[in-house]
Design a protein around this motif. Structure first.
Motif, PDB file in Angstrom:
ATOM      1  N   GLY A  60       0.795  -1.209   0.000  1.00  0.00           N
ATOM      2  CA  GLY A  60       0.000   0.000   0.000  1.00  0.00           C
ATOM      3  C   GLY A  60       0.834   1.268   0.000  1.00  0.00           C
ATOM      4  O   GLY A  60       1.996   1.282  -0.418  1.00  0.00           O
ATOM      5  N   VAL A  61       0.253   2.351   0.487  1.00  0.00           N
ATOM      6  CA  VAL A  61       0.894   3.664   0.542  1.00  0.00           C
ATOM      7  C   VAL A  61       0.939   4.116   1.999  1.00  0.00           C
ATOM      8  O   VAL A  61      -0.107   4.275   2.634  1.00  0.00           O
ATOM      9  N   LEU A  62       2.140   4.270   2.520  1.00  0.00           N
ATOM     10  CA  LEU A  62       2.324   4.596   3.939  1.00  0.00           C
ATOM     11  C   LEU A  62       1.564   3.606   4.829  1.00  0.00           C
ATOM     12  O   LEU A  62       0.969   3.979   5.840  1.00  0.00           O
ATOM     13  N   GLY A  63       1.577   2.347   4.394  1.00  0.00           N
ATOM     14  CA  GLY A  63       0.929   1.303   5.170  1.00  0.00           C
ATOM     15  C   GLY A  63      -0.574   1.221   5.007  1.00  0.00           C
ATOM     16  O   GLY A  63      -1.230   0.409   5.672  1.00  0.00           O
ATOM     17  N   SER A 315       0.586   5.303 -14.625  1.00  0.00           N
ATOM     18  CA  SER A 315       1.700   6.135 -14.188  1.00  0.00           C
ATOM     19  C   SER A 315       1.272   7.129 -13.113  1.00  0.00           C
ATOM     20  O   SER A 315       2.008   7.381 -12.152  1.00  0.00           O
ATOM     21  N   ILE A 316       0.085   7.705 -13.263  1.00  0.00           N
ATOM     22  CA  ILE A 316      -0.398   8.682 -12.295  1.00  0.00           C
ATOM     23  C   ILE A 316      -0.558   8.064 -10.918  1.00  0.00           C
ATOM     24  O   ILE A 316      -0.177   8.663  -9.898  1.00  0.00           O
ATOM     25  N   VAL A 317      -1.125   6.863 -10.863  1.00  0.00           N
ATOM     26  CA  VAL A 317      -1.300   6.204  -9.556  1.00  0.00           C
ATOM     27  C   VAL A 317       0.057   5.995  -8.896  1.00  0.00           C
ATOM     28  O   VAL A 317       0.228   6.273  -7.695  1.00  0.00           O
ATOM     29  N   TYR A 318       1.037   5.558  -9.660  1.00  0.00           N
ATOM     30  CA  TYR A 318       2.372   5.335  -9.090  1.00  0.00           C
ATOM     31  C   TYR A 318       3.053   6.651  -8.714  1.00  0.00           C
ATOM     32  O   TYR A 318       3.752   6.728  -7.698  1.00  0.00           O
ATOM     33  N   GLN A 319       2.852   7.683  -9.524  1.00  0.00           N
ATOM     34  CA  GLN A 319       3.451   8.967  -9.193  1.00  0.00           C
ATOM     35  C   GLN A 319       2.837   9.587  -7.943  1.00  0.00           C
ATOM     36  O   GLN A 319       3.533  10.202  -7.131  1.00  0.00           O
ATOM     37  N   TYR A 320       1.528   9.397  -7.770  1.00  0.00           N
ATOM     38  CA  TYR A 320       0.878   9.889  -6.551  1.00  0.00           C
ATOM     39  C   TYR A 320       1.404   9.126  -5.332  1.00  0.00           C
ATOM     40  O   TYR A 320       1.747   9.725  -4.308  1.00  0.00           O
ATOM     41  N   GLU A 325       4.616   9.248  -0.427  1.00  0.00           N
ATOM     42  CA  GLU A 325       5.626   8.618   0.426  1.00  0.00           C
ATOM     43  C   GLU A 325       6.826   9.527   0.626  1.00  0.00           C
ATOM     44  O   GLU A 325       7.409   9.551   1.724  1.00  0.00           O
ATOM     45  N   ARG A 326       7.204  10.290  -0.400  1.00  0.00           N
ATOM     46  CA  ARG A 326       8.312  11.228  -0.208  1.00  0.00           C
ATOM     47  C   ARG A 326       7.906  12.385   0.705  1.00  0.00           C
ATOM     48  O   ARG A 326       8.724  12.895   1.468  1.00  0.00           O
ATOM     49  N   ALA A 327       6.616  12.787   0.623  1.00  0.00           N
ATOM     50  CA  ALA A 327       6.128  13.859   1.494  1.00  0.00           C
ATOM     51  C   ALA A 327       5.843  13.358   2.899  1.00  0.00           C
ATOM     52  O   ALA A 327       5.855  14.141   3.861  1.00  0.00           O
ATOM     53  N   GLY A 328       5.549  12.067   3.026  1.00  0.00           N
ATOM     54  CA  GLY A 328       5.218  11.490   4.319  1.00  0.00           C
ATOM     55  C   GLY A 328       3.808  11.804   4.770  1.00  0.00           C
ATOM     56  O   GLY A 328       3.453  11.605   5.937  1.00  0.00           O
ATOM     57  N   THR A 329       2.961  12.278   3.825  1.00  0.00           N
ATOM     58  CA  THR A 329       1.600  12.675   4.159  1.00  0.00           C
ATOM     59  C   THR A 329       0.770  12.777   2.891  1.00  0.00           C
ATOM     60  O   THR A 329       1.321  12.892   1.786  1.00  0.00           O
ATOM     61  N   THR A 330      -0.563  12.746   3.048  1.00  0.00           N
ATOM     62  CA  THR A 330      -1.453  12.974   1.906  1.00  0.00           C
ATOM     63  C   THR A 330      -1.874  14.430   1.807  1.00  0.00           C
ATOM     64  O   THR A 330      -2.676  14.776   0.933  1.00  0.00           O
ATOM     65  N   ASN A 331      -1.357  15.279   2.667  1.00  0.00           N
ATOM     66  CA  ASN A 331      -1.670  16.702   2.609  1.00  0.00           C
ATOM     67  C   ASN A 331      -1.337  17.243   1.226  1.00  0.00           C
ATOM     68  O   ASN A 331      -0.211  17.090   0.740  1.00  0.00           O
ATOM     69  N   SER A 332      -2.309  17.891   0.590  1.00  0.00           N
ATOM     70  CA  SER A 332      -2.145  18.315  -0.804  1.00  0.00           C
ATOM     71  C   SER A 332      -0.955  19.241  -1.006  1.00  0.00           C
ATOM     72  O   SER A 332      -0.203  19.102  -1.978  1.00  0.00           O
ATOM     73  N   GLU A 333      -0.775  20.200  -0.119  1.00  0.00           N
ATOM     74  CA  GLU A 333       0.323  21.150  -0.284  1.00  0.00           C
ATOM     75  C   GLU A 333       1.677  20.451  -0.228  1.00  0.00           C
ATOM     76  O   GLU A 333       2.588  20.754  -1.001  1.00  0.00           O
ATOM     77  N   ALA A 334       1.803  19.500   0.683  1.00  0.00           N
ATOM     78  CA  ALA A 334       3.062  18.757   0.798  1.00  0.00           C
ATOM     79  C   ALA A 334       3.288  17.884  -0.432  1.00  0.00           C
ATOM     80  O   ALA A 334       4.422  17.758  -0.917  1.00  0.00           O
ATOM     81  N   VAL A 335       2.228  17.272  -0.941  1.00  0.00           N
ATOM     82  CA  VAL A 335       2.349  16.416  -2.126  1.00  0.00           C
ATOM     83  C   VAL A 335       2.704  17.264  -3.351  1.00  0.00           C
ATOM     84  O   VAL A 335       3.519  16.854  -4.188  1.00  0.00           O
TER      85      VAL A 335
END
Length: 416
Positions: A60-63, A315-320, A325-335
């Protein structure tokens, strides 16, 4: 089983169990299940589900497991915007993607923006998507009309510099954008010498295409530019073949997809020229391992080859996932910050998300449809395209100065 192996197996089982019981991370796919772009929509759905299943199988994504929420846009901008609002407000999705119609992507992207949620465009080629109508929450994965026109015009200038053109264009945002861009870069702005006609969208009839093609035939043009997509292109090209135009004119379909080629068939499609950001045999010709793995997985799972539409959604699903994961959050601004300026390799050579307009910059190709025997030799009967020209993404894309000029001409600020 050794003690070490038993401990490792138990650990992996524990991770899988934890992921399965974690709250799902929902993402929304807004695509046409019906209407003239339904084939491209289906490809998006298949590519997206493949990516979600692969990601979930890997933890999954961040567990958290990914959950795909889907809606039928019917290629209608108002419906697309309502779908986006519902998926965010009612279903709690943290990202929405989809397109096919640029008008749908633009309207849907604004609905996401108003709620502080990212929207990724899949098949949206109008320059406006990341241009005049672009905003902080919109990212476009495929190329745009400007990039299409640059690479096509490079090829056409070499081989058809002295020929006259005739344009048949779908009368909406995408069609206008593509025709304008191709005319600009191919030197065919003179509509007296290079005439054209626009066909209704989204309700063009076969009689509309026949009338347009009769005008093309009477013009004596040598290059027929079919700025049409999906079922509209299929119908128009079939009529053009019946009229004998495929024998007397070079047919160009600016945005060419595998799905459209399959619908028309190899006999009629043979020799048609178009542009594409990706096609299934590209990873084999250029040696891109991850791209080949995607093609194999898709082909085996669905018993067909993937189109650029499927590749875009995948590709979009993998890029999201990667950005979260690089941002460590689903917060839009961080992503958003994690995406801007990010370079990566997935299904082809290097691509990146340009920071100032959120356009994905990538190599673009001119392709020609092979003859029937070559097409059907593929186990899935889909070996349609051969590369006849290419252009690096930075050369094809607008410069910042060009982008800012067009924003200002539209009364928009020179930044997102």
């Amino acid at each position: 089983m050794s003690m070490k192996s038993a401990i490792l197996s138990a650990f992996l089982l524990l991770i899988a169990s934890a992921t399965a019981h974690a709250e799902a991370l929902k993402i929304g796919l807004n695509y046409p299940q019906t209407g003239r772009y339904k084939d491209q929509g289906l490809q998006q759905r298949l590519g997206a589900f493949l990516a979600v299943d692969e990601i979930n199988a890997a933890g999954g994504v961040l567990g958290r497991p990914l959950e795909l929420v889907i809606r039928n846009s019917r290629s209608d901008p108002e419906r697309g915007a309502r779908n986006t609002a519902e998926m965010i407000d009612r279903d709690g999705v943290r990202m929405v993607f989809g397109g096919v119609s640029s008008a749908v992507a633009i309207a849907s992207g604004k609905a996401a923006r108003d709620r502080g949620i990212l929207y990724f465009g899949t098949l949206t080629y109008a320059n406006a998507t990341t241009g005049a109508e672009g905003h902080r929450y919109m990212f476009r994965e495929p190329y745009n009309a400007w990039m299409t026109a640059k690479v096509l015009s490079q090829y056409l200038t070499r081989h058809h510099a002295d020929d006259t053109y005739f344009y048949i264009t779908a009368d909406y945002t995408w069609g206008w954008s593509v025709e304008d861009s191709v005319r600009r870069f191919s030197g065919t702005e003179d509509s007296q010498r290079h005439p054209g006609v626009r066909t209704p969208f989204p309700r063009a009839l076969v009689s509309d295409f026949r009338h347009a093609l009769e005008q093309a035939q009477a013009s004596g043009a040598k290059v027929l530019m079919l700025v049409l997509f999906g079922d509209d292109m299929v119908r128009a090209l079939t009529v053009a073949h019946d009229m004998g135009l495929t024998e007397t004119m070079q047919i160009v379909v600016p945005n060419l997809t595998l799905g459209m080629a399959r619908q028309v068939g190899p006999t009629i499609m043979s020799g048609v020229v178009g542009a594409a950001p990706w096609f299934w045999n590209l990873p084999y010709e250029k040696g891109y391992p991850r791209g080949k793995a995607f093609v194999e997985a898709f082909s085996q799972r669905y018993d067909m080859r993937p189109s650029s539409s499927a590749a875009s959604a995948y590709s979009i699903v993998y890029q999201y996932k990667d950005a979260v994961e690089r941002a460590g959050t689903t917060n839009s601004e961080a992503v958003i910050r994690a995406l801007e300026g990010h370079h990566y390799r997935l299904l082809k050579d290097e691509q990146y998300w340009r920071a100032f307009d959120h356009q994905n910059v990538q190599t673009v190709y001119v392709v020609r449809v092979k003859d029937r025997d070559a097409v059907v030799a593929d186990p899935y009967g889909s070996d349609y395209f051969e590369i006849i020209d290419a252009m690096a993404g930075d050369q094809a894309a607008q410069t910042r100065e060009e982008w800012e000029t067009r924003r200002q001409q539209s009364g928009k600020p020179p930044q997102l």
